[in-house]
Design a protein around this motif. Structure first.
Motif, mmCIF file in Angstrom:
data_model
loop_
_atom_site.group_PDB
_atom_site.id
_atom_site.type_symbol
_atom_site.label_atom_id
_atom_site.label_comp_id
_atom_site.label_asym_id
_atom_site.label_seq_id
_atom_site.Cartn_x
_atom_site.Cartn_y
_atom_site.Cartn_z
ATOM 1 N N LEU A 133 4.551 38.044 -13.956
ATOM 2 C CA LEU A 133 3.446 37.339 -14.608
ATOM 3 C C LEU A 133 3.011 36.096 -13.829
ATOM 4 C CD1 LEU A 133 1.859 37.181 -17.352
ATOM 5 C CD2 LEU A 133 3.713 35.741 -18.187
ATOM 6 N N SER A 134 3.970 35.345 -13.285
ATOM 7 C CA SER A 134 3.650 34.066 -12.632
ATOM 8 C C SER A 134 3.332 34.197 -11.144
ATOM 9 C CB SER A 134 4.844 33.102 -12.754
ATOM 10 O OG SER A 134 5.320 33.051 -14.044
ATOM 11 N N TRP A 135 3.506 35.386 -10.579
ATOM 12 C CA TRP A 135 3.472 35.493 -9.123
ATOM 13 C C TRP A 135 2.183 34.938 -8.519
ATOM 14 C CZ3 TRP A 135 7.498 36.616 -6.025
ATOM 15 C CH2 TRP A 135 7.224 36.763 -4.666
ATOM 16 N N ASP A 136 1.025 35.346 -9.064
ATOM 17 C CA ASP A 136 -0.242 34.946 -8.426
ATOM 18 C C ASP A 136 -0.576 33.473 -8.635
ATOM 19 O OD1 ASP A 136 -0.632 37.444 -7.363
ATOM 20 O OD2 ASP A 136 -1.533 38.201 -9.203
ATOM 21 N N GLY A 137 -0.043 32.879 -9.733
ATOM 22 C CA GLY A 137 -0.381 31.479 -10.001
ATOM 23 C C GLY A 137 0.701 30.510 -9.544
ATOM 24 N N ALA A 138 1.785 31.034 -8.934
ATOM 25 C CA ALA A 138 2.913 30.165 -8.555
ATOM 26 C C ALA A 138 2.522 29.252 -7.395
ATOM 27 C CB ALA A 138 4.118 31.012 -8.180
ATOM 28 N N TRP A 139 3.244 28.147 -7.267
ATOM 29 C CA TRP A 139 2.952 27.202 -6.179
ATOM 30 C C TRP A 139 3.301 27.844 -4.829
ATOM 31 C CZ3 TRP A 139 6.395 23.711 -3.268
ATOM 32 C CH2 TRP A 139 5.661 22.776 -2.506
ATOM 33 N N LEU A 140 4.535 28.324 -4.703
ATOM 34 C CA LEU A 140 4.936 29.069 -3.498
ATOM 35 C C LEU A 140 5.614 30.361 -3.920
ATOM 36 C CD1 LEU A 140 6.658 26.268 -1.346
ATOM 37 C CD2 LEU A 140 4.315 27.109 -1.123
ATOM 38 N N THR A 141 5.433 31.422 -3.159
ATOM 39 C CA THR A 141 6.157 32.665 -3.443
ATOM 40 C C THR A 141 6.720 33.245 -2.152
ATOM 41 O OG1 THR A 141 4.130 33.954 -3.240
ATOM 42 C CG2 THR A 141 4.771 33.315 -5.469
ATOM 43 N N LEU A 142 7.945 33.747 -2.241
ATOM 44 C CA LEU A 142 8.600 34.365 -1.083
ATOM 45 C C LEU A 142 9.103 35.748 -1.489
ATOM 46 C CD1 LEU A 142 10.594 31.245 0.083
ATOM 47 C CD2 LEU A 142 9.031 32.522 1.552
ATOM 48 N N PRO A 143 8.504 36.830 -0.980
ATOM 49 C CA PRO A 143 9.031 38.154 -1.306
ATOM 50 C C PRO A 143 10.351 38.377 -0.586
ATOM 51 C CG PRO A 143 7.252 38.335 0.283
ATOM 52 C CD PRO A 143 7.368 36.876 -0.052
ATOM 53 N N CYS A 144 11.234 39.149 -1.204
ATOM 54 C CA CYS A 144 12.527 39.408 -0.557
ATOM 55 C C CYS A 144 12.816 40.907 -0.587
ATOM 56 C CB CYS A 144 13.640 38.617 -1.238
ATOM 57 S SG CYS A 144 13.899 39.036 -2.947
ATOM 58 N N ALA A 145 13.880 41.292 0.098
ATOM 59 C CA ALA A 145 14.285 42.703 0.131
ATOM 60 C C ALA A 145 14.660 43.144 -1.286
ATOM 61 C CB ALA A 145 15.477 42.855 1.066
ATOM 62 N N ALA A 146 14.353 44.401 -1.619
ATOM 63 C CA ALA A 146 14.718 44.931 -2.934
ATOM 64 C C ALA A 146 16.220 45.168 -2.983
ATOM 65 C CB ALA A 146 13.968 46.228 -3.185
ATOM 66 N N LEU A 147 16.750 45.399 -4.206
ATOM 67 C CA LEU A 147 18.203 45.560 -4.359
ATOM 68 C C LEU A 147 18.739 46.691 -3.488
ATOM 69 C CD1 LEU A 147 18.393 45.107 -8.226
ATOM 70 C CD2 LEU A 147 18.960 43.422 -6.485
ATOM 71 N N SER A 148 17.979 47.787 -3.396
ATOM 72 C CA SER A 148 18.475 48.929 -2.623
ATOM 73 C C SER A 148 18.316 48.726 -1.117
ATOM 74 C CB SER A 148 17.757 50.203 -3.063
ATOM 75 O OG SER A 148 16.384 49.954 -3.151
ATOM 76 N N GLU A 149 17.641 47.654 -0.721
ATOM 77 C CA GLU A 149 17.433 47.407 0.709
ATOM 78 C C GLU A 149 18.464 46.448 1.297
ATOM 79 O OE1 GLU A 149 12.641 48.039 0.134
ATOM 80 O OE2 GLU A 149 13.391 46.047 0.598
ATOM 81 N N ARG A 150 19.466 46.085 0.496
ATOM 82 C CA ARG A 150 20.508 45.166 0.979
ATOM 83 C C ARG A 150 21.799 45.486 0.239
ATOM 84 N NH1 ARG A 150 19.562 40.974 -3.492
ATOM 85 N NH2 ARG A 150 17.365 41.206 -3.906
ATOM 86 N N PRO A 151 22.935 45.166 0.837
ATOM 87 C CA PRO A 151 24.181 45.393 0.103
ATOM 88 C C PRO A 151 24.279 44.417 -1.066
ATOM 89 C CG PRO A 151 24.603 44.400 2.262
ATOM 90 C CD PRO A 151 23.131 44.601 2.165
#
Ligand code: SF4
Ligand code: SF4
Length: 651
Positions: A429-447
């Protein structure tokens, strides 16, 4: 070509027995296959009439909308008419059918021959059972998830949320670009700005009960070296519940359920953990007496020896009454903690010492890693974090893996001037209005390391490294086929651990951060499991730390209408981002027992005056004077299950 090719038992047996060439010359029977919804595909012409599908769907899973029709050589296995299969375990048909009659429609969209899939060892992140999985990936994409048997948790089957919920990694709105003020920016620039803001010393930190243990510890260590407030929950009510869950003595494993002779089920456990009914049904077959306390319809209503349909506020008294009548044989309480508050858990666990030896409580909840997030931030941390943000101490919140607005929207409506930064792999919900956003690897993309509802720590391996198909020619045509000269480029989004490390380096706190992280890890992980291990248990002395705390304050309840949470089996933040599961969600509405009201709509008001109008629908099998509302509506109105409401009935 049949999707089952390469893994078909019939094909294997035919070749093994030397019947690889067909000699049958008469006309073959032909069937019209059915349309069974977005998850399962049917091709009836491959059926060998082995009855495995019916035995699974009806006898084991208790499904009623699938069966066998016809006679002699015209028998047909399917539904009375086309339509999505209703059982939350329907996806298992693709595994139990030995030929290719039932296959995964989701896998078919991005199909690969089975021998081209690289399978890994995963843990399902969609509820607290922590079923073991085999994610299969190829060419940088996760293609399918199958069950990996664990004798204590999931001996044979996965639910559809676990099997198909993985498609959240391919959600069209999954964030892949760092942003500042809603505009795409390079990662380094956003990290620099975030580090500068953290250096001001006015940031609070929020972890997440759906993120893995190490990611939470990395953020917690960063908060500690900056001497900043940290909480794992944004909502004090959720935090108090987590504390009670952690304070329970070690709960029994799901596979031990059939060993109990008496079982009390409180709430709608099958909506939270859809494989639990398999164990309950087995217990019932072995003669266990199952009792129900519920306000929503239950799959066990016809099997239970006692069935009490009650408003949420009366569940505690009814549980007390049940316990008062049973004190001779070991019994089990299965509790849907999405429906009950911390008060009930607190009172029950205080009583556990007086129960017959071998009795236990198994709580179920949505967040796959709740204990892993809560160890260091569970007692009053949410209140302190909110106080710091609402006062003059902090004006910025850095949240990892959860959106605090989705937890308590009315609070954010009152404190709209706080800057919010998000690290996540899901669009919220907050992603587009957030001050800063950093996408990260999904759970299955990392141990990752996950604590399940039993307090069992399990390890998952990274299932794949994501890749993107590069467009080489006329980009407007979309990804250029690999076979025609396209190329794969590795697309590595950083893990939350890597992002915390990068922030610590920019703040020149790297050494202190690592030291802290090592200290917490050593304290919690005396024996860290490896992927594929059966898991190690939370030490009892850690649980004991949580038993000392006082009771949560009782919540005021109303004698009139009260709310409970309406959820469908595909619902859970991550799984709901999977297009196929989301398409099965019921229409947005408020649900009440039939015959309670003639109105067609209902208006509900939040304490701050905002209101929500919802269509009203009748749901057989519900308690009277109870309104079942989807989680998003509860959050919008700032309500918790069991809260009293004054509905306004509208035409
Ligand atoms: S499991 Fe498959 S092959 Fe066996 S009866 Fe059912 S549809 Fe036919
Ligand atoms: S959602 Fe829960 S019950 Fe379903 S497969 Fe995942 S862990 Fe198991």
């Amino acid at each position: 070509m049949c999707d089952e090719g390469g893994q078909c038992h019939l094909q294997n047996m035919t070749v093994a027995s030397g019947h690889a060439y067909r000699e049958y010359e008469a006309e073959k029977r032909r069937y019209q296959s059915q349309e069974l919804g977005p998850l399962i595909r049917q091709e009836m012409n491959r059926c060998i009439t082995c009855y495995r599908c019916v035995r699974f769907y009806q006898d084991l899973a208790g499904g009623e909308d699938f069966g066998v029709f016809g006679s002699r050589d015209r028998v047909f296995f399917g539904r009375l008419q086309d339509g999505p299969l209703e059982s939350p375990l329907a996806g298992n048909l693709a595994e139990v059918c030995p030929t290719g009659v039932f296959t995964d429609k989701v896998y078919h969209q991005d199909y690969l021959r089975p021998w081209d899939l690289e399978e890994s060892t995963g843990i399902c992140p969609h509820c607290s059972l922590g079923c073991n999985t085999r994610p299969g990936a190829a060419r940088g994409r996760l293609r399918r998830v199958r069950q990996r048997p664990h004798a204590e948790i999931n001996p044979y089957f996965l639910c559809d949320r676990g099997r198909y919920g993985f498609r959240y990694v391919a959600a069209e709105n999954r964030p892949r670009q760092a942003q500042a003020g809603g505009r795409s920016q390079d990662f380094d620039g956003v990290l620099d700005r975030l580090a500068a803001r953290l250096a001001e010393g006015r940031t609070a930190f929020l972890g997440s009960p759906r993120e893995d243990l190490d990611s939470n510890l990395a953020l917690f260590a960063l908060a500690r070296v900056l001497d900043a407030p940290f909480a794992a929950f944004f909502e004090p009510w959720e935090e108090a519940k987590a504390r009670e869950i952690l304070a329970l003595p070690r709960p029994p494993a799901p596979a031990s359920i059939p060993g109990y002779e008496e079982i009390l089920v409180i709430g709608a456990v099958e909506r939270v953990a859809p494989t639990l009914p398999l164990f309950l049904r087995e217990a019932q077959r072995r003669g266990a007496a199952i009792s129900l306390l519920r306000c929503l319809p239950s799959a066990f209503a016809t099997l239970a020896v006692e069935d009490h349909l009650l408003p949420p506020a009366d569940l505690l008294d009814a549980a007390w009454d049940w316990l008062g009548r049973r004190h001779h044989r070991p019994f089990l309480l299965l509790i849907d903690t999405e429906s009950v508050g911390p008060e009930l858990l607190h009172l029950l666990r205080r009583e556990i010492g007086t129960w017959p030896d071998g009795s236990g409580i198994l709580p179920v909840y949505r967040q796959a890693n709740l204990p892993g997030a809560s160890f260091y931030a569970v007692d009053g941390h949410a209140s302190r974090l909110r106080a710091a943000l609402a006062g003059n101490d902090c004006d910025h919140l850095l949240a990892l893996g959860q959106d605090p607005q989705e937890m308590d929207l009315p609070w954010w409506r009152r404190h709209g001037d706080i800057d919010l930064s998000l690290i996540d792999h899901r669009h919220s919900l907050s992603w587009d209005g957030a001050w800063l956003t950093l996408p990260c690897a999904a759970l299955s993309e990392r141990p990752g390391l996950y604590y399940n509802g039993e307090g069992r720590l399990q390890a998952a391996a990274a299932a794949y490294t994501p890749a993107r198909e590069e467009r080489r020619w006329r980009p407007e045509l979309g990804p250029f086929p690999l076979a025609a000269g396209g190329a794969l480029r590795e697309e590595v989004l950083p893990s939350p651990m890597a992002l915390c490390r990068a922030l610590a380096e920019r703040l020149e706190l790297s050494e202190r951060w690592q030291e802290r992280l090592r200290f917490y890890r050593d304290f919690l992980l005396r024996a860290a499991p490896r992927p594929g291990d059966p898991g190690v248990f939370l030490p009892e002395e850690l649980r004991a730390r949580f038993r000392l705390h006082s009771a949560p304050p009782p919540r005021a309840t109303d004698q009139g209408w009260s709310v409970c949470r309406f959820s469908h089996y595909g619902e859970e933040e991550l799984a709901d981002s999977a297009r196929e599961l989301h398409s099965l969600a019921p229409a947005r509405a408020a649900w009440i027992a039939p015959g309670q009201q003639d109105a067609r709509h209902i208006r509900l008001r939040a304490a701050d005056g905002t209101s929500r109008t919802l269509p009203l629908r009748a749901l057989p099998g519900m308690a009277a004077e109870v309104l079942a509302i989807p989680r998003a509506e509860l959050v919008f109105l700032g309500l918790r299950p069991g809260d009293g409401v004054e509905p306004e009935w509208l035409d």
